[in-house]
Design an enzyme around this catalytic site. Structure first.
Site, short mmCIF file in Angstrom:
data_model
loop_
_atom_site.label_atom_id
_atom_site.label_comp_id
_atom_site.label_asym_id
_atom_site.label_seq_id
_atom_site.Cartn_x
_atom_site.Cartn_y
_atom_site.Cartn_z
N HIS A 63 1.01 -1.29 -0.06
CA HIS A 63 0.13 0.06 -0.04
C HIS A 63 1.01 1.21 -0.08
O HIS A 63 0.54 2.25 0.74
CB HIS A 63 -1.15 -0.12 1.23
CG HIS A 63 -1.99 -0.87 0.75
ND1 HIS A 63 -1.96 -2.36 1.52
CD2 HIS A 63 -3.43 -0.93 0.20
CE1 HIS A 63 -3.02 -2.87 1.13
NE2 HIS A 63 -3.83 -2.27 0.38
N GLU A 87 3.44 -5.19 -4.72
CA GLU A 87 2.36 -4.39 -5.11
C GLU A 87 2.50 -2.98 -4.54
O GLU A 87 2.83 -2.97 -3.55
CB GLU A 87 0.98 -5.02 -4.55
CG GLU A 87 -0.08 -4.04 -5.04
CD GLU A 87 -1.16 -4.73 -4.75
OE1 GLU A 87 -2.60 -4.08 -4.44
OE2 GLU A 87 -1.52 -6.27 -4.76
N GLU A 113 -4.30 0.57 -8.04
CA GLU A 113 -5.36 0.71 -7.18
C GLU A 113 -6.09 1.84 -6.94
O GLU A 113 -7.16 2.27 -6.63
CB GLU A 113 -5.63 -0.45 -6.07
CG GLU A 113 -4.56 0.40 -4.97
CD GLU A 113 -4.76 -0.76 -3.57
OE1 GLU A 113 -5.76 -0.23 -3.07
OE2 GLU A 113 -3.97 -1.45 -3.29
N HIS A 163 -8.26 -4.95 -10.04
CA HIS A 163 -8.12 -5.05 -8.66
C HIS A 163 -9.47 -5.00 -7.90
O HIS A 163 -10.45 -4.50 -8.69
CB HIS A 163 -7.40 -3.55 -8.21
CG HIS A 163 -7.19 -3.47 -6.68
ND1 HIS A 163 -8.02 -3.17 -5.84
CD2 HIS A 163 -6.00 -3.95 -6.09
CE1 HIS A 163 -7.47 -3.23 -4.59
NE2 HIS A 163 -6.10 -3.58 -4.59
#
Length: 249
Positions: A63, A87, A113, A163
């Protein structure tokens, strides 16, 4: 616990497991990972790889937590366990910085995302910042915009992994989107689309042996049960990205 959880999902038929052990979510700029976060990540990823062997890929998320140098430190530590992707290793606002991570690790970088429209994804492509794009149809601009993003990616040999962090409507849209893509990689799901997500739809998303069975019904293949929605209005205060103080099994 991570290894036990991964085994349980592999036994259900899943061929990839996704986790984010790299530290608390933050609204601030990227930072250097703490040594404890690197150690925990290595032990969790290592335990999962030992448990599932070659039966499942490991999808490692952060994230957008780190600076480029911090992300590379983490990447070096988990590379021996061969994750399918790393990611959003850095915040998504500077593709040039993410590109430095992509060049410095053997783990494929995935992102998308938090990106909106083909114009933001174009910057990722131009900078060769990722080899896997993850448009979220509810944020990227819908199915048509996601198709444009996927077509741009295809020209650069970049794969698409739609996503999904919300509910079954986006999930159903992702399924219809995915089956049209020559550069489709993998579909993210919320377990087997059961529980309350099943109640929200008049017909459950079909799932068998680790694979989604695309619907042949009109539109995106599902129909929302609006009566269920109206009977369950959201009155909480929690956001969808909050760290839990205890592990969830």
């Amino acid at each position: 616990m991570a290894a036990q959880c991964a085994i349980r999902y592999v036994e259900q038929g899943f061929d990839a497991v996704k986790l984010d052990p790299a530290g608390p979510y933050t609204a601030f700029d990227g930072h250097q990972p703490r040594l404890g976060d690197i150690d925990l990540s290595v032990r969790m990823v290592g335990a999962i790889r030992d448990a599932v062997g070659g039966k499942a890929d490991i999808l490692f998320g952060t994230h957008g937590q780190f600076t480029a140098s911090g992300a590379l430190r983490m990447a070096r530590a988990i590379e021996p366990y061969d994750p399918l992707w790393f990611e959003e290793p850095v915040p998504p606002d500077m593709p040039e910085v993410m590109a430095a991570v992509a060049r410095g690790t053997t783990i494929p970088v995935a992102t998308g995302e938090r990106l909106t429209t083909r114009f933001e994804f174009a910057r990722i492509i131009e900078n060769r910042a990722a080899s896997i794009l993850q448009p979220n149809a509810g944020r990227a601009g819908g199915i048509l915009e996601s198709k444009k993003i996927a077509a741009m990616a295809e020209a650069y040999h970049i794969q698409i992994a739609p996503h999904c962090y919300c509910g079954p409507i986006i999930g159903a849209a992702n399924i219809q989107f995915a089956v049209t893509l020559p550069n489709f990689l993998i579909l993210e799901s919320l377990q087997q689309w059961g529980g309350f997500h099943e109640e929200l739809l008049r017909t459950k998303i079909a799932w068998q042996d680790g694979a989604v069975i695309p619907s042949d019904e009109p539109g995106i293949g599902v129909e929302l049960d609006e009566a269920v929605c109206e009977a369950h209005p959201y009155d909480g205060k929690a956001l969808h990205l909050q760290m839990m103080q205890t592990p969830l099994m």
